[in-house]
Design an enzyme around this catalytic site. Structure first.
Site, short mmCIF file in Angstrom:
data_model
loop_
_atom_site.label_atom_id
_atom_site.label_comp_id
_atom_site.label_asym_id
_atom_site.label_seq_id
_atom_site.Cartn_x
_atom_site.Cartn_y
_atom_site.Cartn_z
N ASP A 33 0.77 -1.29 -0.10
CA ASP A 33 0.05 0.03 -0.11
C ASP A 33 0.93 1.18 -0.12
OD1 ASP A 33 -3.18 0.48 0.91
OD2 ASP A 33 -1.79 2.26 1.04
N ASN A 91 -12.79 -3.39 2.29
CA ASN A 91 -13.88 -2.17 2.59
C ASN A 91 -14.78 -2.36 1.38
OD1 ASN A 91 -12.55 -1.40 4.88
ND2 ASN A 91 -10.95 -0.22 3.49
N GLU A 99 -12.28 3.20 -1.13
CA GLU A 99 -11.75 4.22 -2.08
C GLU A 99 -11.51 3.78 -3.51
OE1 GLU A 99 -8.51 6.02 -0.02
OE2 GLU A 99 -9.74 6.74 1.79
N VAL A 100 -10.94 2.65 -3.77
CA VAL A 100 -10.70 2.14 -4.88
C VAL A 100 -11.72 1.13 -5.38
CG1 VAL A 100 -9.09 1.14 -6.41
CG2 VAL A 100 -8.15 2.55 -4.55
N HIS A 104 -10.42 -5.65 -3.40
CA HIS A 104 -8.97 -5.82 -2.89
C HIS A 104 -9.15 -6.19 -1.34
CE1 HIS A 104 -9.80 -1.42 -2.49
NE2 HIS A 104 -9.35 -1.53 -1.38
N HIS A 106 -6.64 -5.86 2.11
CA HIS A 106 -5.81 -5.36 2.86
C HIS A 106 -5.03 -6.29 3.71
CE1 HIS A 106 -6.75 -0.83 2.23
NE2 HIS A 106 -7.97 -1.57 2.06
#
Ligand code: AMP
Length: 119
Positions: A33, A91, A99-100, A104, A106
Site C-alpha cells: 500500500d 472495505n 476508496e478504490v 481488494h 488489505h
C-alpha cells in the site's frame, strides 16, 4: 454501478502506473500500500474486473476465487506474517469507506495492529 476500467488498481494491473509488487500470478497481484497504516500493509487484488467482494463472489469463476485466496495466502507467507499473525480487511461501498472500486484485500501486520475498529 459498472466497473471503472480507469480505476487506479486497473492501471496497476495494466502496468500503466508502478507498484511495489510482492507476488503476481495468473489470478492475482499483490503489492505494498502506498500509504501504509501499519509496519506491513499489503494489498491483494484479483486480475479480473470486479468492483467489490459481492461482485467477485457472484461473478468470478471458481478457479478465479480459489486463485485469489491462494494468492492472499502466498502473500502472507512471503511477508512472513504467519508466526505472529495479521489482519485481513476488505472495505466495501460507501459505509465500508472503499476508496478504490476494484475488489481488494488489505493485509496488515508486522506489529500489533490494534483493535478492529475505533470505538
Ligand atoms: P480502500 O479504502 O479499501 O479502497 O483502500 C484503497 C487503498 O489503496 C488505500 O489504503 C490507499 O492507500 C491505497 N492506494 C491508493 N493508491 C495506491 C497506489 N497507487 N499504490 C498502492 N496503494 C494505493
Amino acid at each position: 454501478m459498472s466497473y471503472d476500467h480507469n480505476n487506479i488498481f486497473a492501471k496497476i494491473i495494466r502496468g500503466e502506473i508502478p507498484a511495489k509488487k510482492i507476488h503476481e500470478d495468473e489470478w492475482v497481484l499483490s503489492f505494498y500500500d502506498l500509504y501504509p497504516k501499519r509496519r506491513i500493509h499489503a494489498l491483494v487484488i484479483p486480475k479480473g474486473a470486479y468492483i467489490a467482494l459481492s461482485d467477485f463472489t457472484q461473478q468470478a469463476t471458481t478457479e478465479e476465487i480459489i486463485g485469489f485466496w491462494q494468492g492472499v495466502e502466498t502473500t502472507i507467507k512471503l511477508l512472513q506474517l504467519l508466526p505472529n499473525g495479521y489482519r485481513l480487511v476488505t472495505n466495501n461501498g460507501a459505509h465500508g469507506h472503499q476508496e478504490v472500486p476494484h475488489f481488494h484485500v488489505h493485509i496488515l501486520g508486522g506489529e500489533p495492529v490494534g483493535k478492529m475498529v475505533s470505538d
